[in-house]
Design a protein around this motif. Sequence first.
Motif, mmCIF file in Angstrom:
data_model
loop_
_atom_site.group_PDB
_atom_site.id
_atom_site.type_symbol
_atom_site.label_atom_id
_atom_site.label_comp_id
_atom_site.label_asym_id
_atom_site.label_seq_id
_atom_site.Cartn_x
_atom_site.Cartn_y
_atom_site.Cartn_z
ATOM 1 N N GLU A 1 14.721 -9.318 13.366
ATOM 2 C CA GLU A 1 14.440 -7.975 12.539
ATOM 3 C C GLU A 1 14.701 -8.206 10.922
ATOM 4 O OE1 GLU A 1 16.494 -4.070 13.654
ATOM 5 O OE2 GLU A 1 16.992 -5.235 15.361
ATOM 6 N N ILE A 2 16.033 -8.944 10.984
ATOM 7 C CA ILE A 2 16.250 -9.349 9.320
ATOM 8 C C ILE A 2 15.293 -10.099 8.608
ATOM 9 C CG2 ILE A 2 17.740 -10.804 7.796
ATOM 10 C CD1 ILE A 2 20.080 -9.902 10.093
ATOM 11 N N ARG A 3 14.652 -11.138 9.639
ATOM 12 C CA ARG A 3 13.433 -12.006 8.815
ATOM 13 C C ARG A 3 12.341 -11.076 8.379
ATOM 14 N NH1 ARG A 3 14.139 -15.511 13.343
ATOM 15 N NH2 ARG A 3 15.274 -17.235 12.861
ATOM 16 N N PHE A 4 12.042 -9.882 9.026
ATOM 17 C CA PHE A 4 11.017 -9.117 8.679
ATOM 18 C C PHE A 4 11.453 -8.252 7.577
ATOM 19 C CE2 PHE A 4 9.041 -9.541 13.034
ATOM 20 C CZ PHE A 4 7.775 -9.972 12.606
ATOM 21 N N LEU A 5 12.572 -7.866 7.278
ATOM 22 C CA LEU A 5 13.117 -7.016 6.252
ATOM 23 C C LEU A 5 13.254 -7.651 5.130
ATOM 24 C CD1 LEU A 5 16.141 -5.016 8.092
ATOM 25 C CD2 LEU A 5 13.968 -3.940 7.094
ATOM 26 N N LEU A 6 13.539 -9.057 5.143
ATOM 27 C CA LEU A 6 13.388 -10.057 3.993
ATOM 28 C C LEU A 6 12.108 -10.173 3.299
ATOM 29 C CD1 LEU A 6 16.065 -12.721 5.349
ATOM 30 C CD2 LEU A 6 16.387 -11.281 3.192
ATOM 31 N N ILE A 7 10.874 -9.798 4.200
ATOM 32 C CA ILE A 7 9.808 -10.278 3.245
ATOM 33 C C ILE A 7 9.691 -9.502 2.188
ATOM 34 C CG2 ILE A 7 7.222 -9.884 3.890
ATOM 35 C CD1 ILE A 7 7.831 -10.000 6.949
ATOM 36 N N PRO A 8 9.112 -9.833 1.132
ATOM 37 C CA PRO A 8 9.030 -9.049 -0.172
ATOM 38 C C PRO A 8 7.962 -7.839 -0.007
ATOM 39 C CG PRO A 8 8.913 -11.432 -0.761
ATOM 40 C CD PRO A 8 8.795 -11.208 0.815
ATOM 41 N N LYS A 9 8.504 -6.708 -0.316
ATOM 42 C CA LYS A 9 7.597 -5.582 -0.288
ATOM 43 C C LYS A 9 6.715 -5.262 -1.173
ATOM 44 C CE LYS A 9 10.287 -2.782 3.034
ATOM 45 N NZ LYS A 9 10.907 -1.241 3.417
ATOM 46 N N ASP A 10 5.474 -4.789 -1.026
ATOM 47 C CA ASP A 10 4.521 -4.544 -1.926
ATOM 48 C C ASP A 10 4.998 -3.095 -2.696
ATOM 49 O OD1 ASP A 10 2.416 -3.340 -3.398
ATOM 50 O OD2 ASP A 10 0.842 -4.226 -2.035
ATOM 51 N N PRO A 11 5.272 -3.242 -4.064
ATOM 52 C CA PRO A 11 5.789 -2.067 -4.910
ATOM 53 C C PRO A 11 5.092 -0.880 -4.594
ATOM 54 C CG PRO A 11 5.051 -3.914 -6.515
ATOM 55 C CD PRO A 11 4.761 -4.435 -5.117
ATOM 56 N N GLU A 12 3.787 -1.190 -4.346
ATOM 57 C CA GLU A 12 2.779 0.293 -4.223
ATOM 58 C C GLU A 12 3.217 1.080 -2.938
ATOM 59 O OE1 GLU A 12 1.302 -2.610 -6.119
ATOM 60 O OE2 GLU A 12 1.846 -1.031 -7.484
ATOM 61 N N ASP A 13 3.857 0.060 -1.818
ATOM 62 C CA ASP A 13 3.797 0.860 -0.616
ATOM 63 C C ASP A 13 4.742 2.100 -0.678
ATOM 64 O OD1 ASP A 13 2.466 -1.262 0.641
ATOM 65 O OD2 ASP A 13 4.125 -2.289 1.747
ATOM 66 N N SER A 14 5.599 2.330 -1.611
ATOM 67 C CA SER A 14 6.434 3.331 -1.597
ATOM 68 C C SER A 14 5.695 4.743 -2.305
ATOM 69 C CB SER A 14 7.727 3.072 -2.060
ATOM 70 O OG SER A 14 7.560 2.732 -3.768
ATOM 71 N N LYS A 15 4.525 4.561 -2.698
ATOM 72 C CA LYS A 15 4.144 5.320 -3.225
ATOM 73 C C LYS A 15 3.320 6.579 -2.306
ATOM 74 C CE LYS A 15 2.757 2.978 -7.587
ATOM 75 N NZ LYS A 15 3.157 3.839 -8.470
ATOM 76 N N ASN A 16 3.001 7.707 -3.167
ATOM 77 C CA ASN A 16 2.173 8.681 -2.388
ATOM 78 C C ASN A 16 0.860 8.168 -2.259
ATOM 79 O OD1 ASN A 16 4.242 10.401 -2.171
ATOM 80 N ND2 ASN A 16 3.831 11.463 -4.048
ATOM 81 N N ALA A 17 -0.114 8.764 -1.575
ATOM 82 C CA ALA A 17 -1.489 8.214 -1.491
ATOM 83 C C ALA A 17 -2.439 9.494 -1.538
ATOM 84 C CB ALA A 17 -1.711 7.627 0.001
ATOM 85 N N VAL A 18 -3.873 9.082 -2.051
ATOM 86 C CA VAL A 18 -4.888 9.763 -2.279
ATOM 87 C C VAL A 18 -5.835 9.322 -1.312
ATOM 88 C CG1 VAL A 18 -6.768 10.568 -3.708
ATOM 89 C CG2 VAL A 18 -4.548 10.326 -4.611
ATOM 90 N N VAL A 19 -6.209 9.976 -0.337
ATOM 91 C CA VAL A 19 -7.124 9.408 0.857
ATOM 92 C C VAL A 19 -8.640 10.231 0.448
ATOM 93 C CG1 VAL A 19 -7.474 9.286 3.056
ATOM 94 C CG2 VAL A 19 -5.129 9.303 2.203
ATOM 95 N N GLU A 20 -9.576 9.377 0.615
ATOM 96 C CA GLU A 20 -11.021 9.881 0.560
ATOM 97 C C GLU A 20 -11.635 9.632 1.752
ATOM 98 O OE1 GLU A 20 -12.722 8.418 -3.243
ATOM 99 O OE2 GLU A 20 -10.926 8.843 -4.237
#
Length: 358
Positions: free
Chosen positions: A94-113
């Motif tokens: 679990e910790i290994r996965f949490l240590l993976i650097p997150k994409d800063p865009e991931d926390s954003k809202n989304a526009v879906v087309e």
Amino acid sequence: MLEKLQIVKQRFDEVSDLIIQPAIISDQQRYIALNKEYKDLRVLMDKRDQYIELSNNLAEAEEIIEEGSDGEMVEMAKMQYEEVKEKIPLLEEEIRFLLIPKDPEDSKNAVVEVRAGTGGDEASIFAGDLYRMYTKYCEGRGWKVELMDFNEGTSGGFKEIIFEVSGEDVYGTLKFEAGVHRVQRVPQTETQGRVHTSAASVIVLPEAEEFDVELDMSEVRIERTTSTGPGGQSVNTTYSAIKLHHEPTGMIVSCQDQKSSHKNLEKALKVLRSRLYEMELAKKEAADSAKRKSMVSTGDRSAKIRTYNYPQGRVTDHRIGLTLYDLQNIVNGDIQKIIDELQLAENTEKLKADGDLI
């Protein structure tokens, strides 16, 4: 593992101190970013506490077993030892996965087309089905869905529909839906009972804040027209629909969902910013030769990612070879199990690429 977590703790302590400083609070952009980082690091700190507790329990059990003076205590210690030995590897994973650097865009809202592709009227109906699937999924997650623009199909559904999704980690979840979705079924218009194949494309953009994209309004031509489509007093009577022409890129964005011209302009600008932001992100990723190429969240919009086969009640995600015989629930919004598998596949790829985290 504890060494890596100690580095994270140092950053957590630093962020904890920063977010209470007046200078940071007054800088809205930095304050939001640090608050998000704080929440992510807090999860890791909780896991760190669990890891330290389990490590201490293991050491305590080993000490009692080694001493061996009290038979009853030794038996209890052996049980504790075995239990903790099972838990530690799972927690480390679990910790290994949490240590993976997150994409800063991931926390954003989304526009879906969502756009109808090959298949005529049936493709438009399928695009409508996908829109319904996403709205039901988002409702289940407690996310807000706001319609931005649409163009209805002649026999139902949509030739094109654009909507915004707001909530926590929206883009990081929905980005896996980008690509071509294919449906195999007997269309309502088919008299011979033959199975047809139709397609619709899904584009997922990270919503751009005003500080993400500097939009020069002198390069944007605003066209105001009357709304088109069924019913409503404002349709074809007031100039509330907005069409934006971005001169440097040739990009055109329309919005006619609201009765207010001002609100339609606001929504259209949001879509335009998000499209321009995505273009900049794509350039940045292309320029970064060391960036890992993921087969999961592919940037190729023409890639066929999923097939919905109605005669067999089957949904197949071609990126990871996942097949589920649960079509009715999936098209009714139960897509979490697919997204979980895609996220797991991407995280595994990242772990392989970043060997120092393994």
